[in-house]
Design a protein around this motif. Structure first.
Motif, PDB file in Angstrom:
ATOM      1  N   ASN A   1      83.323 -13.494  23.323  1.00 23.70           N
ATOM      2  CA  ASN A   1      83.479 -12.957  21.974  1.00 23.70           C
ATOM      3  C   ASN A   1      82.187 -12.287  21.503  1.00 23.70           C
ATOM      4  OD1 ASN A   1      84.831 -12.584  19.401  1.00 23.70           O
ATOM      5  ND2 ASN A   1      83.617 -14.295  18.645  1.00 23.70           N
TER       6      ASN A   1
ATOM      7  N   ASP B   1      81.769  -9.021  23.459  1.00 25.53           N
ATOM      8  CA  ASP B   1      82.756  -8.001  23.106  1.00 25.53           C
ATOM      9  C   ASP B   1      82.518  -7.409  21.720  1.00 25.53           C
ATOM     10  OD1 ASP B   1      83.944  -8.451  25.557  1.00 25.53           O
ATOM     11  OD2 ASP B   1      85.555  -9.708  24.752  1.00 25.53           O
ATOM     12  N   VAL B   2      82.294  -8.262  20.731  1.00 25.14           N
ATOM     13  CA  VAL B   2      82.151  -7.771  19.357  1.00 25.14           C
ATOM     14  C   VAL B   2      80.893  -6.920  19.211  1.00 25.14           C
ATOM     15  CG1 VAL B   2      81.762  -8.459  16.956  1.00 25.14           C
ATOM     16  CG2 VAL B   2      83.507  -9.609  18.324  1.00 25.14           C
TER      17      VAL B   2
ATOM     18  N   SER C   1      78.996 -16.798  17.853  1.00 23.96           N
ATOM     19  CA  SER C   1      80.393 -16.402  17.944  1.00 23.96           C
ATOM     20  C   SER C   1      81.031 -16.333  16.558  1.00 23.96           C
ATOM     21  CB  SER C   1      81.162 -17.384  18.835  1.00 23.96           C
ATOM     22  OG  SER C   1      82.508 -16.988  18.971  1.00 23.96           O
TER      23      SER C   1
ATOM     24  N   ALA D   1      79.840 -13.220  15.075  1.00 24.13           N
ATOM     25  CA  ALA D   1      80.583 -12.113  15.686  1.00 24.13           C
ATOM     26  C   ALA D   1      81.968 -11.982  15.049  1.00 24.13           C
ATOM     27  CB  ALA D   1      80.701 -12.318  17.191  1.00 24.13           C
ATOM     28  N   ASP D   2      82.594 -13.123  14.758  1.00 22.33           N
ATOM     29  CA  ASP D   2      83.900 -13.089  14.087  1.00 22.33           C
ATOM     30  C   ASP D   2      83.799 -12.394  12.732  1.00 22.33           C
ATOM     31  OD1 ASP D   2      85.067 -14.468  16.199  1.00 22.33           O
ATOM     32  OD2 ASP D   2      84.922 -16.424  15.211  1.00 22.33           O
ATOM     33  N   LYS D   3      82.754 -12.694  11.979  1.00 25.81           N
ATOM     34  CA  LYS D   3      82.566 -12.078  10.651  1.00 25.81           C
ATOM     35  C   LYS D   3      82.334 -10.575  10.793  1.00 25.81           C
ATOM     36  CE  LYS D   3      82.676 -15.856   8.169  1.00 25.81           C
ATOM     37  NZ  LYS D   3      83.723 -16.143   7.235  1.00 25.81           N
TER      38      LYS D   3
ATOM     39  N   ASN E   1      83.422  -8.736  13.206  1.00 24.29           N
ATOM     40  CA  ASN E   1      84.705  -8.190  13.635  1.00 24.29           C
ATOM     41  C   ASN E   1      85.653  -8.045  12.448  1.00 24.29           C
ATOM     42  OD1 ASN E   1      86.484  -7.212  15.595  1.00 24.29           O
ATOM     43  ND2 ASN E   1      87.362  -9.225  15.938  1.00 24.29           N
ATOM     44  N   GLN E   2      85.672  -9.034  11.556  1.00 30.28           N
ATOM     45  CA  GLN E   2      86.527  -8.983  10.371  1.00 30.28           C
ATOM     46  C   GLN E   2      86.098  -7.877   9.407  1.00 30.28           C
ATOM     47  OE1 GLN E   2      86.156 -12.937   8.837  1.00 30.28           O
ATOM     48  NE2 GLN E   2      87.506 -13.832  10.369  1.00 30.28           N
TER      49      GLN E   2
ATOM     50  N   ASN F   1      85.377  -4.959  10.184  1.00 32.83           N
ATOM     51  CA  ASN F   1      85.855  -3.675  10.716  1.00 32.83           C
ATOM     52  C   ASN F   1      84.777  -2.606  10.685  1.00 32.83           C
ATOM     53  OD1 ASN F   1      88.481  -4.582  11.307  1.00 32.83           O
ATOM     54  ND2 ASN F   1      89.060  -4.330   9.168  1.00 32.83           N
TER      55      ASN F   1
ATOM     56  N   ASP G   1      78.920  -0.771  18.180  1.00 33.08           N
ATOM     57  CA  ASP G   1      78.163  -0.633  19.425  1.00 33.08           C
ATOM     58  C   ASP G   1      77.041   0.397  19.317  1.00 33.08           C
ATOM     59  OD1 ASP G   1      80.248   1.295  19.167  1.00 33.08           O
ATOM     60  OD2 ASP G   1      80.047   1.801  21.298  1.00 33.08           O
TER      61      ASP G   1
ATOM     62  N   LYS H   1      77.326  -2.644   7.571  1.00 33.53           N
ATOM     63  CA  LYS H   1      78.641  -2.131   7.151  1.00 33.53           C
ATOM     64  C   LYS H   1      78.482  -0.881   6.296  1.00 33.53           C
ATOM     65  CE  LYS H   1      83.126  -2.404   6.068  1.00 33.53           C
ATOM     66  NZ  LYS H   1      84.029  -1.624   6.854  1.00 33.53           N
TER      67      LYS H   1
END
Length: 193
Positions: free
Chosen positions: A65, A68-69, A109, A112-114, A116-117, A119, A124, A155
């Motif tokens: 994760n 990837d993120v 991780s 990374a989830d945050k 990813n959320q 958007n 990268d 962001k």
């Protein structure tokens, strides 16, 4: 056997006094009727307390994760986690990390989830850029600093760059007529005589 009166008649017919345990106080007939109405009111829906969601991902899934993120190389991932590349490959293959590495992996991780959320468009492309007071997100990930503190800044930059890309695609372009376009790209056709 005594029958129970409907709740609407309790407060109006007989004064009902309820001792509230532990408070040293009592409830009046009015407040008793109010409590009974609230208890039986079908319009009131009380959600049961939710249990804290447990992250059931394996360490290998957490490591994947993160990679990837943030779209980072294995070398960068190993550097972030403070281990060698073969160790990261072993973790991805299912070997269990030891000690504090598990905690660090889970923290990164969740970060990374945050991300990813949020958007973030083309994250990268932002990971390596020194956009955070001369440091990159990768630099921050390598330290014990909380990467979520940089989330809002990254962001905002990503959104601004995405807006700029959208504007530059159609802005300041001269629309040509079909005759002009055909004249520029067509090959002359000669008639045979």
């Amino acid at each position: 056997m005594q029958s129970i009166k409907p709740r609407a008649h309790i407060a109006s017919e007989v004064p009902l006094w309820i001792w509230r345990a532990g408070t040293g106080g009592i409830m009046t007939p009015h407040s008793t009727a109010e409590v009974l109405n609230r208890i039986h009111d079908p319009r009131i829906h009380v959600e049961p307390p939710r249990a804290k969601q447990t992250d059931m991902r394996s360490p290998a899934e957490h490591v994947a994760n993160i990679r990837d993120v943030f779209a980072i190389s294995m070398s960068d991932l190993a550097s972030i986690l403070g281990v060698t590349r073969p160790t990261v490959y072993a973790w991805l293959a299912g070997q269990e990390p030891k000690g504090e590495a598990v905690i660090r992996i889970q923290q990164l991780s969740r970060a990374a989830d945050k991300f990813n959320q949020a958007n973030i468009i083309r994250l990268d492309k932002l990971v390596h850029r020194p956009i955070l007071n001369g440091r990159s997100l990768l630099d921050i990930l390598k330290t014990d600093e909380d990467p979520l503190e940089a989330l809002a800044t990254i962001k905002a930059i990503a959104d601004k760059e995405a807006q700029t890309r959208r504007e530059s695609k159609g802005a300041n372009k001269h629309l040509k007529s079909l005759d002009d376009v055909l004249g520029e790209s067509s090959v002359a056709i000669y008639e045979r005589s």
